[in-house]
Design a protein around this motif. Structure first.
Motif, short mmCIF file in Angstrom:
data_model
loop_
_atom_site.label_atom_id
_atom_site.label_comp_id
_atom_site.label_asym_id
_atom_site.label_seq_id
_atom_site.Cartn_x
_atom_site.Cartn_y
_atom_site.Cartn_z
N LEU A 74 -6.68 10.01 2.55
CA LEU A 74 -6.48 11.36 1.72
C LEU A 74 -5.19 11.70 1.84
N ARG A 75 -4.62 12.41 0.95
CA ARG A 75 -3.43 13.08 0.68
C ARG A 75 -3.07 13.65 1.87
N LYS B 186 8.39 10.29 1.77
CA LYS B 186 8.51 9.98 0.32
C LYS B 186 9.95 9.85 -0.34
N ASN B 187 10.90 10.61 0.86
CA ASN B 187 12.50 10.39 0.41
C ASN B 187 12.84 8.97 0.47
N ARG B 188 12.12 8.07 1.19
CA ARG B 188 12.94 6.68 1.14
C ARG B 188 12.45 5.67 -0.13
N VAL B 189 11.63 6.47 -0.86
CA VAL B 189 11.04 5.93 -2.20
C VAL B 189 11.89 6.11 -3.33
N GLN B 190 12.53 4.76 -4.03
CA GLN B 190 13.23 5.14 -5.25
C GLN B 190 12.46 4.87 -6.30
N VAL B 191 12.15 6.01 -7.37
CA VAL B 191 11.28 5.62 -8.53
C VAL B 191 12.40 5.13 -9.69
N VAL B 192 11.89 3.81 -10.28
CA VAL B 192 12.84 3.16 -11.22
C VAL B 192 11.83 3.28 -12.40
N TYR B 193 12.44 4.05 -13.54
CA TYR B 193 11.56 4.21 -14.84
C TYR B 193 11.98 3.18 -15.73
N LYS C 26 0.85 -1.43 0.20
CA LYS C 26 0.22 -0.03 -0.10
C LYS C 26 0.77 1.10 0.04
N PRO C 27 1.99 1.28 0.63
CA PRO C 27 2.73 2.61 0.58
C PRO C 27 3.24 3.09 -0.66
N HIS C 28 3.55 2.00 -1.41
CA HIS C 28 4.01 2.17 -2.94
C HIS C 28 2.87 2.75 -3.87
N LEU C 29 1.76 2.09 -3.62
CA LEU C 29 0.37 2.55 -4.21
C LEU C 29 -0.10 4.11 -3.78
N PHE C 30 0.21 4.33 -2.65
CA PHE C 30 -0.07 5.83 -1.96
C PHE C 30 0.86 6.63 -2.67
N PHE D 267 -0.43 9.79 -4.61
CA PHE D 267 -0.54 11.14 -4.29
C PHE D 267 0.57 11.95 -4.57
N GLU D 268 1.86 11.09 -4.84
CA GLU D 268 3.07 12.15 -5.12
C GLU D 268 3.28 12.26 -6.54
N LEU D 269 3.14 11.05 -7.40
CA LEU D 269 3.25 10.96 -8.87
C LEU D 269 1.93 11.52 -9.66
N LEU D 270 0.83 11.09 -9.13
CA LEU D 270 -0.35 11.13 -10.02
C LEU D 270 -1.29 12.21 -9.52
N GLY D 271 -0.96 12.85 -8.14
CA GLY D 271 -1.65 14.00 -7.76
C GLY D 271 -2.91 13.95 -7.19
N LEU D 272 -3.43 12.61 -6.95
CA LEU D 272 -4.81 12.35 -6.37
C LEU D 272 -4.94 12.79 -5.08
N ASN D 273 -6.01 13.06 -4.55
CA ASN D 273 -6.40 13.55 -3.35
C ASN D 273 -6.84 12.37 -2.54
#
Length: 147
Positions: free
Chosen positions: A130-131, A140-147, A67-71, A75-81
């Motif tokens: 909610l956001r 969010k600094n503990r998340v590494q986004v790999v493209y 769930k934290p990854h989905l959140f 919230f951070e990448l898609l801007g959902l509320n």
């Protein structure tokens, strides 16, 4: 599991924007299950999540761990509320899993919201985050986004 993958986890698009983000979860090197984030409304900045865990992997924290990854995505990448999720009232394991997920709040019961495996209408527990609930709970600094 393959049928469930094709039915709920394959990416879908609305007006050129992806609305369904499906992922697989692993414990160690083994496949553990599937998890999904769906954008229900871009206009209302709302989404929902779901998960299916292989039977032999249940009770090992797969869903609360995903769930934290989905959140972060929501919230951070898609801007959902808002992101909602739920489970049938008879699914006590899923209810316990949702209760363990930081930030999710119980919002109520949706009466006869779907049909269970026996073909009967069944109520569903509804949870959401909610956001503003997410921001102080997850670094969010503990998340590494790999493209």
């Amino acid at each position: 599991m393959v049928a469930e993958l094709l039915r709920h986890y394959v990416p879908t698009y609305d007006r050129g924007r992806r609305t369904n983000f499906g992922f697989y979860s692993r414990l160690g090197s083994e496949l553990a299950g599937l998890t999904v984030l769906t954008v229900d409304s871009w206009d209302e900045s709302s989404g929902s999540t779901g998960a299916d865990v292989l039977e032999h992997m249940r009770g090992r924290g797969v869903t609360p761990g995903s769930k934290p990854h989905l959140f972060f995505l929501a919230f951070e990448l898609l801007g959902l509320n808002r992101v909602a999720t739920g489970c049938r009232v008879s699914n006590l394991a899923s209810k316990r899993s949702l209760e363990k997920t930081r930030g999710l709040q119980f919002e109520g019961i949706m009466r006869e919201s779907g049909v269970n495996d026996e073909g009967q209408f069944e109520d569903e527990y509804l949870y959401a985050i909610l956001r503003r609930d997410w921001a102080p709970l997850y670094d969010k600094n503990r998340v590494q986004v790999v493209y």
